[in-house]
Design an enzyme around this catalytic site. Structure first.
Site, short mmCIF file in Angstrom:
data_model
loop_
_atom_site.label_atom_id
_atom_site.label_comp_id
_atom_site.label_asym_id
_atom_site.label_seq_id
_atom_site.Cartn_x
_atom_site.Cartn_y
_atom_site.Cartn_z
N ASN A 143 8.41 -5.09 -0.18
CA ASN A 143 8.18 -3.98 0.74
C ASN A 143 6.67 -3.98 1.00
O ASN A 143 5.90 -3.56 0.13
CB ASN A 143 8.63 -2.65 0.16
CG ASN A 143 8.46 -1.52 1.17
OD1 ASN A 143 7.72 -1.66 2.15
ND2 ASN A 143 9.10 -0.39 0.92
N TYR A 149 11.01 9.02 2.24
CA TYR A 149 11.12 7.92 1.28
C TYR A 149 11.94 8.26 0.05
O TYR A 149 12.13 7.41 -0.83
CB TYR A 149 9.72 7.45 0.87
CG TYR A 149 8.87 6.99 2.03
CD1 TYR A 149 9.29 5.93 2.83
CD2 TYR A 149 7.66 7.61 2.34
CE1 TYR A 149 8.52 5.51 3.92
CE2 TYR A 149 6.89 7.20 3.42
CZ TYR A 149 7.32 6.15 4.20
OH TYR A 149 6.58 5.73 5.27
N PRO A 169 0.79 -1.23 0.00
CA PRO A 169 0.00 0.00 0.00
C PRO A 169 0.82 1.28 0.00
O PRO A 169 1.81 1.40 0.75
CB PRO A 169 -0.82 -0.11 1.29
CG PRO A 169 -0.96 -1.57 1.51
CD PRO A 169 0.32 -2.19 1.01
N ASN A 170 0.41 2.20 -0.84
CA ASN A 170 0.95 3.57 -0.94
C ASN A 170 2.32 3.66 -1.63
O ASN A 170 2.80 4.76 -1.87
CB ASN A 170 1.02 4.25 0.45
CG ASN A 170 -0.35 4.37 1.06
OD1 ASN A 170 -1.24 4.97 0.45
ND2 ASN A 170 -0.56 3.80 2.22
N ASP A 187 1.03 -15.33 6.60
CA ASP A 187 0.66 -16.74 6.40
C ASP A 187 0.98 -17.18 4.98
O ASP A 187 1.40 -18.33 4.76
CB ASP A 187 -0.83 -16.94 6.68
CG ASP A 187 -1.14 -16.91 8.17
OD1 ASP A 187 -0.19 -16.91 8.99
OD2 ASP A 187 -2.34 -16.86 8.52
N GLU A 246 12.55 -8.81 3.09
CA GLU A 246 11.62 -7.71 3.35
C GLU A 246 12.43 -6.41 3.37
O GLU A 246 13.45 -6.32 4.05
CB GLU A 246 10.96 -7.94 4.72
CG GLU A 246 10.02 -6.83 5.14
CD GLU A 246 9.39 -7.09 6.52
OE1 GLU A 246 9.73 -8.10 7.16
OE2 GLU A 246 8.57 -6.25 6.94
N HIS A 294 12.33 -2.20 3.88
CA HIS A 294 11.67 -0.95 4.25
C HIS A 294 12.63 0.18 3.93
O HIS A 294 13.79 0.15 4.36
CB HIS A 294 11.28 -0.93 5.73
CG HIS A 294 10.18 -1.90 6.04
ND1 HIS A 294 8.86 -1.63 5.76
CD2 HIS A 294 10.22 -3.15 6.57
CE1 HIS A 294 8.12 -2.67 6.12
NE2 HIS A 294 8.92 -3.61 6.60
N ARG A 315 5.32 10.95 -2.45
CA ARG A 315 4.86 10.80 -1.08
C ARG A 315 6.00 11.04 -0.08
O ARG A 315 7.03 10.36 -0.12
CB ARG A 315 4.38 9.34 -0.95
CG ARG A 315 4.09 8.88 0.43
CD ARG A 315 3.96 7.36 0.43
NE ARG A 315 3.59 6.91 1.74
CZ ARG A 315 3.85 5.69 2.21
NH1 ARG A 315 4.46 4.80 1.45
NH2 ARG A 315 3.49 5.36 3.42
N ARG A 353 5.28 1.16 14.20
CA ARG A 353 6.11 0.65 13.10
C ARG A 353 7.22 -0.28 13.58
O ARG A 353 7.95 -0.86 12.78
CB ARG A 353 6.72 1.80 12.31
CG ARG A 353 5.70 2.68 11.62
CD ARG A 353 6.38 3.74 10.76
NE ARG A 353 5.50 4.88 10.56
CZ ARG A 353 4.58 4.97 9.60
NH1 ARG A 353 4.42 3.99 8.72
NH2 ARG A 353 3.81 6.03 9.50
N ALA A 371 2.78 -0.56 5.21
CA ALA A 371 2.25 -0.71 6.57
C ALA A 371 1.76 -2.12 6.86
O ALA A 371 1.64 -2.51 8.04
CB ALA A 371 1.13 0.31 6.80
N HIS A 390 3.42 -4.25 9.43
CA HIS A 390 3.18 -4.09 10.87
C HIS A 390 1.98 -4.89 11.37
O HIS A 390 1.83 -5.10 12.56
CB HIS A 390 2.97 -2.60 11.20
CG HIS A 390 4.04 -1.72 10.59
ND1 HIS A 390 5.37 -1.95 10.78
CD2 HIS A 390 3.95 -0.64 9.76
CE1 HIS A 390 6.08 -1.03 10.11
NE2 HIS A 390 5.24 -0.24 9.48
N ARG A 400 11.05 5.34 14.04
CA ARG A 400 9.78 6.06 13.82
C ARG A 400 8.76 5.68 14.90
O ARG A 400 9.11 5.23 15.96
CB ARG A 400 9.30 5.77 12.40
CG ARG A 400 10.33 6.24 11.34
CD ARG A 400 9.87 5.98 9.93
NE ARG A 400 8.62 6.70 9.65
CZ ARG A 400 7.84 6.43 8.59
NH1 ARG A 400 8.17 5.48 7.72
NH2 ARG A 400 6.74 7.13 8.40
C1 DQA Z 1 7.65 1.56 4.62
C2 DQA Z 1 7.52 1.78 6.13
C3 DQA Z 1 6.08 1.57 6.58
O1 DQA Z 1 5.97 1.83 7.98
C4 DQA Z 1 5.15 2.52 5.85
O2 DQA Z 1 3.82 2.25 6.21
C5 DQA Z 1 5.32 2.45 4.37
C6 DQA Z 1 6.69 2.44 3.84
C7 DQA Z 1 9.09 1.88 4.14
O3 DQA Z 1 9.43 1.44 3.04
O4 DQA Z 1 9.85 2.55 4.85
O5 DQA Z 1 4.37 2.49 3.61
O6 DQA Z 1 7.40 0.20 4.32
#
Ligand code: DQA
Length: 149
Positions: free
Chosen positions: A78, A27, A14-15, A91, A102, A104, A22, A115, A81, A84, A111
């Site tokens: 990645n 980021y 997401p995002n 699963d 993984e 981030h 953003r 998180r 969120a 978290h 932070r």
């Molecule tokens: C993230 C860290 C997450 O806490 C956040 O919700 C993101 C980006 C990162 O790449 O630092 O969407 O995964």
């Protein structure tokens, strides 16, 4: 996209479609397409293709993993969120049992407290946190050089 050539999965949750726009202070200014291109270039050094997918929906990420994960040489994810609290995603990765990194971009441990919990941690091979978008490239080299020695 050849099915005979080995491939990596690159998943973004997401995002992350908003990367580059953003919160650039957190980021950076690379777009998701920049990241995908760099991951593809790094994987190409090993003769490996990349199947990339971004979604804002946990179920869509799981559908993609179920469809493409079994035969992938490795997975870079990645989860945004979902890292978290995404127990369904956890699963799914536990079920697949593929080498998985993984990533981030930001250092989530510096932070907000929510998180600091990373629910995928027990089912992934390792995590790269806080190294910016460079973390995705490091994940490629780990999966394709170190793990396949
Ligand atoms: C993230 C860290 C997450 O806490 C956040 O919700 C993101 C980006 C990162 O790449 O630092 O969407 O995964």
């Amino acid at each position: 996209m050849g099915t005979d050539k080995p491939y990596l999965l690159l998943l973004n949750g997401p995002n992350l479609n908003r990367l580059g726009i953003r919160e650039p202070g957190l980021y950076g200014t690379d777009t998701l397409q920049d990241v995908v291109s760099r991951v593809e270039a790094a994987a190409a050094e090993y003769g490996v293709l990349v199947r990339s997918f971004q979604s804002n929906a946990e179920g869509d990420l799981i559908d993609f993993l179920q469809a493409h994960g079994v035969h992938a040489v490795g997975i870079i994810i990645n989860p945004g969120a979902l890292g978290h609290y995404g127990y369904s995603l956890r699963d799914c990765l536990a079920d697949l049992q593929r080498p998985t990194i993984e990533v981030h971009i930001s250092n989530v441990h510096r932070r907000e407290a929510f998180r600091h919990q990373l629910v995928l941690a027990p089912v992934v091979t390792g995590q790269i946190v806080g190294l910016g978008t460079y973390g995705y490239e490091l994940a490629v080299h780990y999966l394709l050089r170190e793990l396949r020695k």
